[in-house]
Motif scaffolding. Sequence first.
Motif, short mmCIF file in Angstrom:
data_model
loop_
_atom_site.label_atom_id
_atom_site.label_comp_id
_atom_site.label_asym_id
_atom_site.label_seq_id
_atom_site.Cartn_x
_atom_site.Cartn_y
_atom_site.Cartn_z
N LEU A 21 8.76 -16.35 30.42
CA LEU A 21 9.16 -17.09 29.22
C LEU A 21 9.76 -18.46 29.52
O LEU A 21 10.26 -19.12 28.61
N GLY A 44 10.42 -19.96 25.78
CA GLY A 44 9.68 -19.36 24.68
C GLY A 44 8.25 -19.85 24.59
O GLY A 44 7.77 -20.61 25.45
N GLN A 45 7.60 -19.45 23.54
CA GLN A 45 6.21 -19.83 23.28
C GLN A 45 6.03 -20.06 21.78
O GLN A 45 6.56 -19.30 20.97
N TRP A 144 12.99 -15.13 21.96
CA TRP A 144 13.98 -15.65 22.92
C TRP A 144 15.33 -15.88 22.24
O TRP A 144 15.41 -16.13 21.04
N GLU A 165 16.68 -11.97 27.41
CA GLU A 165 15.32 -11.42 27.54
C GLU A 165 14.89 -11.28 28.99
O GLU A 165 14.03 -10.44 29.30
#
Length: 300
Positions: A21, A44-45, A144, A165
């Motif tokens: 991530l 994150g994404q 996240w 996470e």
Amino acid sequence: MIPYVREIDVEYGRCDQVSPLIRRVTADNPGPFTFKGTGTYIVGQGEVAVIDPGPDDPAHLEAILAATAGERITHIVITHHHSDHSPLAGPLKARTGATIYGCAVASHAEDDADGEVKMEAGHDLGFRPDVSLCGGGSVAGPGWTLEAVPTPGHTSNHLCFAFPEENACFSGDHIMGWSTTVITPPDGDLSDYLESLEAIRARSFDVLWPTHGPPIRDVDAFIRAYAAHRQERLDQILTALAAGPARIRELVPRLYADVDPRLHPAAARSMLAGMLHLVRQGRLAADAAPEPDTTYRLAG
């Protein structure tokens, strides 16, 4: 001995996937305070956070935007207000509309006097977050979470960011694998720093992601060694003063005899942080308010 970790593959502007991530883009600002450069993290994404966007460098701004093409930067997260960490926050916000999170410093110490060896990057005097996390707090996006952990010491407004996470922590300049952390009064404070070190150690993170250099994976041992190094420096001061009262300018050439004399002004600033800590502990006494030219002696 501190088990330094210094091996890192850097290509400026390249986006590296460093964990499931976390991505990192390194700014082209290597130097004595930044190692290979400022490592800007993307977490994150899809909807992502950017941690420590770095210096106000148009090329680095474009690299961050290229690394997040097709995504939305929603959060800009700052560990502290030094010029290698926070200045690009404003331009990145202007391009993305993201909200800036961090902690504004209450006051700004003056930069080192002309001719002295500077111990750290300069201050971003204009840094003001949109949302203050000085007292802690969390921000989150899809998949996240970042929890602000106040870690004063390197600066009064320093924040680390826990990343549950991955049981990781973005440690800014609080803990770095390549070097010890600069603590320069009045904004830097060794007493605060040692407490902050223990606060991070107690969290039992699996990995630390400093803004400069590679990750630290043997976290507990590294933090213990970091703290032991500080204690060794304090013990050196106490041993030296057992021979009689002295001022910092008299002690530095003795305790830093193996260091280039041009670095002695920087060593004096670091020693002042130690003196302040020992005076607070009641282990040293001073003939005036603790300053570089104050005479110090063992208490009692």
